[in-house]
Design a protein around this motif. Structure first.
Motif, PDB file in Angstrom:
ATOM      1  N   ASP A 280       0.859  -1.185   0.000  1.00  0.00           N
ATOM      2  CA  ASP A 280       0.000   0.000   0.000  1.00  0.00           C
ATOM      3  C   ASP A 280       0.894   1.233   0.000  1.00  0.00           C
ATOM      4  OD1 ASP A 280      -1.844   1.977   0.298  1.00  0.00           O
ATOM      5  OD2 ASP A 280      -2.891   1.090   1.996  1.00  0.00           O
ATOM      6  N   VAL A 281       0.927   1.934  -1.124  1.00  0.00           N
ATOM      7  CA  VAL A 281       1.782   3.128  -1.221  1.00  0.00           C
ATOM      8  C   VAL A 281       0.969   4.414  -1.107  1.00  0.00           C
ATOM      9  CG1 VAL A 281       3.489   1.912  -2.631  1.00  0.00           C
ATOM     10  CG2 VAL A 281       1.665   3.199  -3.754  1.00  0.00           C
ATOM     11  N   LYS A 282      -0.292   4.293  -0.710  1.00  0.00           N
ATOM     12  CA  LYS A 282      -1.144   5.482  -0.592  1.00  0.00           C
ATOM     13  C   LYS A 282      -0.722   6.290   0.634  1.00  0.00           C
ATOM     14  CE  LYS A 282      -5.960   6.951  -0.392  1.00  0.00           C
ATOM     15  NZ  LYS A 282      -7.383   6.519  -0.328  1.00  0.00           N
ATOM     16  N   PRO A 283      -0.382   7.569   0.443  1.00  0.00           N
ATOM     17  CA  PRO A 283       0.005   8.392   1.603  1.00  0.00           C
ATOM     18  C   PRO A 283      -1.219   8.842   2.394  1.00  0.00           C
ATOM     19  CG  PRO A 283       0.087   9.689  -0.404  1.00  0.00           C
ATOM     20  CD  PRO A 283      -0.305   8.303  -0.817  1.00  0.00           C
ATOM     21  N   GLN A 284      -0.969   9.328   3.619  1.00  0.00           N
ATOM     22  CA  GLN A 284      -2.070   9.838   4.444  1.00  0.00           C
ATOM     23  C   GLN A 284      -2.772  10.989   3.737  1.00  0.00           C
ATOM     24  OE1 GLN A 284      -3.237   8.980   7.470  1.00  0.00           O
ATOM     25  NE2 GLN A 284      -1.795   7.339   7.952  1.00  0.00           N
ATOM     26  N   ASN A 285      -1.987  11.836   3.124  1.00  0.00           N
ATOM     27  CA  ASN A 285      -2.520  12.968   2.374  1.00  0.00           C
ATOM     28  C   ASN A 285      -2.178  12.748   0.894  1.00  0.00           C
ATOM     29  OD1 ASN A 285      -3.285  15.384   1.255  1.00  0.00           O
ATOM     30  ND2 ASN A 285      -2.080  16.672   2.654  1.00  0.00           N
ATOM     31  N   MET A 286      -3.194  12.674   0.051  1.00  0.00           N
ATOM     32  CA  MET A 286      -2.967  12.392  -1.368  1.00  0.00           C
ATOM     33  C   MET A 286      -2.124  13.461  -2.062  1.00  0.00           C
ATOM     34  SD  MET A 286      -4.055   9.480  -2.429  1.00  0.00           S
ATOM     35  CE  MET A 286      -4.458   9.520  -4.172  1.00  0.00           C
ATOM     36  N   GLU A 287      -2.018  14.632  -1.458  1.00  0.00           N
ATOM     37  CA  GLU A 287      -1.166  15.671  -2.032  1.00  0.00           C
ATOM     38  C   GLU A 287       0.313  15.301  -1.927  1.00  0.00           C
ATOM     39  OE1 GLU A 287      -2.089  19.417  -0.310  1.00  0.00           O
ATOM     40  OE2 GLU A 287      -4.108  19.506  -1.177  1.00  0.00           O
ATOM     41  N   ASP A 288       0.617  14.361  -1.041  1.00  0.00           N
ATOM     42  CA  ASP A 288       2.003  13.923  -0.869  1.00  0.00           C
ATOM     43  C   ASP A 288       2.367  12.778  -1.809  1.00  0.00           C
ATOM     44  OD1 ASP A 288       2.234  15.756   1.195  1.00  0.00           O
ATOM     45  OD2 ASP A 288       1.608  14.305   2.719  1.00  0.00           O
ATOM     46  N   LEU A 289       1.434  12.369  -2.659  1.00  0.00           N
ATOM     47  CA  LEU A 289       1.688  11.245  -3.569  1.00  0.00           C
ATOM     48  C   LEU A 289       2.733  11.629  -4.615  1.00  0.00           C
ATOM     49  CD1 LEU A 289       0.701   8.354  -4.396  1.00  0.00           C
ATOM     50  CD2 LEU A 289      -0.847   9.488  -5.986  1.00  0.00           C
ATOM     51  N   THR A 290       3.792  10.841  -4.694  1.00  0.00           N
ATOM     52  CA  THR A 290       4.862  11.150  -5.651  1.00  0.00           C
ATOM     53  C   THR A 290       5.041  10.071  -6.710  1.00  0.00           C
ATOM     54  OG1 THR A 290       6.499  10.124  -4.189  1.00  0.00           O
ATOM     55  CG2 THR A 290       6.151  12.506  -3.958  1.00  0.00           C
ATOM     56  N   GLU A 291       4.580   8.862  -6.459  1.00  0.00           N
ATOM     57  CA  GLU A 291       4.716   7.807  -7.458  1.00  0.00           C
ATOM     58  C   GLU A 291       3.588   6.797  -7.306  1.00  0.00           C
ATOM     59  OE1 GLU A 291       8.243   5.387  -7.027  1.00  0.00           O
ATOM     60  OE2 GLU A 291       8.225   5.600  -4.854  1.00  0.00           O
ATOM     61  N   VAL A 292       3.323   6.074  -8.385  1.00  0.00           N
ATOM     62  CA  VAL A 292       2.282   5.050  -8.378  1.00  0.00           C
ATOM     63  C   VAL A 292       2.857   3.735  -8.898  1.00  0.00           C
ATOM     64  CG1 VAL A 292       0.378   6.680  -8.661  1.00  0.00           C
ATOM     65  CG2 VAL A 292       1.482   5.708 -10.689  1.00  0.00           C
ATOM     66  N   ILE A 293       2.160   2.651  -8.595  1.00  0.00           N
ATOM     67  CA  ILE A 293       2.545   1.325  -9.071  1.00  0.00           C
ATOM     68  C   ILE A 293       2.104   1.185 -10.525  1.00  0.00           C
ATOM     69  CG2 ILE A 293       2.194  -1.167  -8.755  1.00  0.00           C
ATOM     70  CD1 ILE A 293       1.548  -0.481  -5.768  1.00  0.00           C
ATOM     71  N   THR A 294       2.998   0.718 -11.376  1.00  0.00           N
ATOM     72  CA  THR A 294       2.664   0.607 -12.803  1.00  0.00           C
ATOM     73  C   THR A 294       2.572  -0.840 -13.292  1.00  0.00           C
ATOM     74  OG1 THR A 294       5.013   0.819 -13.368  1.00  0.00           O
ATOM     75  CG2 THR A 294       3.691   2.844 -13.359  1.00  0.00           C
ATOM     76  N   SER A 295       3.268  -1.772 -12.612  1.00  0.00           N
ATOM     77  CA  SER A 295       3.256  -3.167 -13.041  1.00  0.00           C
ATOM     78  C   SER A 295       3.742  -4.026 -11.879  1.00  0.00           C
ATOM     79  CB  SER A 295       4.162  -3.349 -14.262  1.00  0.00           C
ATOM     80  OG  SER A 295       4.128  -4.679 -14.731  1.00  0.00           O
ATOM     81  N   ALA A 296       3.273  -5.275 -11.824  1.00  0.00           N
ATOM     82  CA  ALA A 296       3.696  -6.178 -10.753  1.00  0.00           C
ATOM     83  C   ALA A 296       3.706  -7.607 -11.271  1.00  0.00           C
ATOM     84  CB  ALA A 296       2.769  -6.055  -9.545  1.00  0.00           C
ATOM     85  N   GLU A 297       4.674  -8.381 -10.808  1.00  0.00           N
ATOM     86  CA  GLU A 297       4.763  -9.775 -11.253  1.00  0.00           C
ATOM     87  C   GLU A 297       5.440 -10.650 -10.202  1.00  0.00           C
ATOM     88  OE1 GLU A 297       7.242 -11.220 -14.759  1.00  0.00           O
ATOM     89  OE2 GLU A 297       5.210 -11.514 -15.524  1.00  0.00           O
ATOM     90  N   PHE A 298       4.902 -11.867 -10.028  1.00  0.00           N
ATOM     91  CA  PHE A 298       5.505 -12.849  -9.141  1.00  0.00           C
ATOM     92  C   PHE A 298       6.783 -13.409  -9.757  1.00  0.00           C
ATOM     93  CE2 PHE A 298       1.680 -13.795  -6.403  1.00  0.00           C
ATOM     94  CZ  PHE A 298       2.360 -13.802  -5.187  1.00  0.00           C
ATOM     95  N   HIS A 299       7.706 -13.810  -8.884  1.00  0.00           N
ATOM     96  CA  HIS A 299       8.889 -14.538  -9.319  1.00  0.00           C
ATOM     97  C   HIS A 299       8.440 -15.883  -9.899  1.00  0.00           C
ATOM     98  CE1 HIS A 299      12.667 -16.818  -9.069  1.00  0.00           C
ATOM     99  NE2 HIS A 299      13.297 -15.658  -8.950  1.00  0.00           N
ATOM    100  N   PRO A 300       9.047 -16.353 -11.004  1.00  0.00           N
ATOM    101  CA  PRO A 300       8.556 -17.583 -11.636  1.00  0.00           C
ATOM    102  C   PRO A 300       8.753 -18.855 -10.811  1.00  0.00           C
ATOM    103  CG  PRO A 300      10.551 -16.799 -12.731  1.00  0.00           C
ATOM    104  CD  PRO A 300      10.141 -15.738 -11.772  1.00  0.00           C
ATOM    105  N   HIS A 301       9.645 -18.829  -9.808  1.00  0.00           N
ATOM    106  CA  HIS A 301       9.909 -20.055  -9.049  1.00  0.00           C
ATOM    107  C   HIS A 301       9.788 -19.893  -7.541  1.00  0.00           C
ATOM    108  CE1 HIS A 301      11.084 -22.051 -12.701  1.00  0.00           C
ATOM    109  NE2 HIS A 301      11.955 -21.086 -12.966  1.00  0.00           N
ATOM    110  N   HIS A 302      10.092 -18.708  -7.013  1.00  0.00           N
ATOM    111  CA  HIS A 302      10.012 -18.493  -5.566  1.00  0.00           C
ATOM    112  C   HIS A 302       8.668 -17.858  -5.222  1.00  0.00           C
ATOM    113  CE1 HIS A 302      14.105 -19.720  -5.401  1.00  0.00           C
ATOM    114  NE2 HIS A 302      14.599 -18.627  -5.980  1.00  0.00           N
ATOM    115  N   CYS A 303       7.822 -18.632  -4.536  1.00  0.00           N
ATOM    116  CA  CYS A 303       6.447 -18.167  -4.302  1.00  0.00           C
ATOM    117  C   CYS A 303       6.381 -17.032  -3.292  1.00  0.00           C
ATOM    118  CB  CYS A 303       5.563 -19.331  -3.852  1.00  0.00           C
ATOM    119  SG  CYS A 303       6.103 -20.105  -2.317  1.00  0.00           S
TER     120      CYS A 303
END
Length: 521
Positions: A280-303
């Motif tokens: 969860d990268v949401k800040p307490q105050n949305m005005e402090d938001l500096t970056e967002v998540i753009t992509s995510a992926e699991f490791h192919p072998h380490h769960c």
């Protein structure tokens, strides 16, 4: 190549080996090819492509919410088992060929009444799950809702052994439900009816002139014919306030993640009404938001490991064993900004649009607007290789910002052996780079029946750590505002965003608007 060294062509045993020669790509197939001048419907534009782990099935999703499945045919047609093939004196030269299998409507347009927002039916991502008992399983998602689909062949059941000859009826619908006659004679004994009812009954059926001596009940039998049926097994909804940009299966076969701009949730495939928020990268105050998540992926072998990228150009590797909420990261991968190079567009073009783990999990490939970067997860000081994709567009960043093209999200992919990477570009072009040490392979291909039409004769891929030939070519081409690296005019309206590499062979599937092109080498 062992498990530790797989993926990016960076294994210790390969350092002294000569790089593989560049591949010569050939056209294989096209599905949904449009005629010259034919207008493309918005709902038909492909928005997701994914091979399954075997490479025998390919799925595409479109903006109309449909999922189309293709199956491989060249392996089935040969009809020989492995032992017979090994005994043959000559190699079988074949490349992956696919045929249309089935399609189904995965998502419908919805309306969020609480937020007064329309939810598009567009398929953002498709991920294959483990198959079982001959059935195919896959996850598909739009902006808000993830669905788990089962596709299986079912034998068709037919009604037989009837009193009436079905070929003489008007349709199958009345065969099973009607047992009336068009004869004016009333029935005798069994099953008789008075004259006054005859007019109200179906007249679709014709009976023998002398009537039917005995009544036979219809029998339902299973025929040898089969049909493919897609059934939605589960719906994972109401867990994301922002648009879902990624879904990824875990190697344990039981869980998956879904990511939006600010959160990553962990799901169990069997439980659709509950998920766990792990990032969860949401800040307490949305005005402090500096970056967002753009992509995510699991490791192919380490769960327990997964990676996610951000709009600031960084990749974070997290370990689920560290804590329930993984706000801290195990490793951070980012490239330091060159001093004095900052501009208005720096953060925009640094945003990572896609990340992919290599097959064995040693390397991560990332795509930002200008480049492809290959990272070694054991080395967080910087990328092990950088491939220039859009450097020739740097003088045109103002125009790209004006028409919103600078926000286009291009995907990337790696070959199964980890020796090459690929990504899309404008004018329906895509680029393939060799990433083995010493490789200078840099091929530009067009999504058409003649993929090599746009080829430039001289190598245009720089060696690592240098800006040799491609920079010079780019700067020459950039003097003409509508010319790319190869001296061809480029078109921002035709962009190749989505492509996938076959898991075990040199075959690429890519989407150009509503058409699916396939190439092999």
């Amino acid at each position: 190549m062992n498990g530790d060294d797989g993926g990016g062509g960076g294994g210790r045993g390969e350092v002294s080996a000569a790089p593989p020669p560049p591949l010569e790509w050939k056209f294989s197939q096209v599905f949904g090819e449009r005629a010259a001048g034919e207008e493309v419907q918005e709902v038909d534009i492909i928005s997701a492509i994914e091979f399954d782990k075997t490479g025998d099935h390919l799925a595409t999703g479109d903006r109309g919410g449909r999922v189309v499945l293709f199956e491989r045919t060249d392996t089935k047609d040969h009809g020989l088992n492995r032992r017979d093939l090994e005994r043959m004196d000559y190699p079988i030269s074949r490349h992956p060929e696919f045929r249309y299998k089935t399609e189904f409507q995965s998502h419908e347009p919805e309306f969020d009444y609480l937020k007064s927002l329309e939810i598009e039916e567009k398929i953002n991502k498709i991920r294959w799950c483990q198959s079982a008992n001959g059935s195919l399983f896959l996850l598909s998602t739009n902006d808000k809702t993830i669905k788990f689909w089962k596709v299986q062949e079912k034998k068709i059941k037919k009604i037989t052994d009837m009193n009436v000859d079905p070929s003489k009826t008007a349709g199958n619908g009345c065969v099973a439900s009607s047992s009336a006659s068009n004869s004016s004679k009333p029935y005798l004994a069994n099953g008789g009816y008075p004259d006054k009812l005859s007019k109200s009954l179906s007249n679709d059926l014709s009976l023998p002139a002398g009537g039917i001596p005995s009544l036979r009940l219809p029998v339902v039998v299973t025929s040898n014919e089969t049909s493919l049926v897609a059934r939605c097994r589960r719906v994972y909804a109401h867990a994301h306030d922002y648009h879902i940009n990624s879904i990824s299966n875990n190697s344990d076969g039981e869980t998956f993640i879904s990511a939006d701009d600010l959160r990553i949730n962990l799901w169990n495939l069997e439980i659709s009404n509950q998920s766990f928020n792990i990032v969860d990268v949401k800040p307490q105050n949305m005005e402090d938001l500096t970056e967002v998540i753009t992509s995510a992926e699991f490791h192919p072998h380490h769960c327990n490991m997964l990676a996610y990228s951000s709009s600031k150009g960084s990749i974070r590797l997290i370990d689920l064993r560290q804590s329930a909420l993984c706000d801290g990261h195990a490793k951070l991968f980012e490239e330091q900004e060159a001093p004095g190079s900052r501009s208005f567009f720096t953060e925009i073009i640094a945003s990572i649009s896609d990340i992919k783990f290599a097959k064995y999990g040693r390397h991560i490939l990332s795509r930002d607007y200008m480049t492809l970067k290959l990272w070694d997860i054991n080395m967080d000081s910087g990328p092990v290789a950088t491939f220039q994709v859009h450097e020739y567009l740097r003088p045109k960043l103002c125009d790209l910002y004006e028409n919103d093209s600078i926000f286009d999200k291009f995907e990337c992919c790696l070959s199964g052996d980890g020796k090459r990477v690929a990504t899309g570009s404008y004018s329906n072009l895509f680029r393939v780079f060799g990433c083995s040490p010493g490789s200078t392979e840099a091929t530009t291909l067009e999504a058409s029946k003649n993929p090599m039409r746009r080829q430039v004769q001289t190598p245009s891929r720089p060696s690592r750590g240098s800006l040799s030939s491609i920079t010079r070519v780019v700067r020459r081409g950039a003097e003409n505002p509508g010319v790319d690296t190869n001296g061809n005019s480029f078109d921002f309206t035709t962009k190749l965003l989505h492509l996938a590499w076959h898991p075990s062979e040199n075959s690429i599937a890519c989407a150009a608007a509503n058409s699916l092109y396939m190439y092999y080498a």
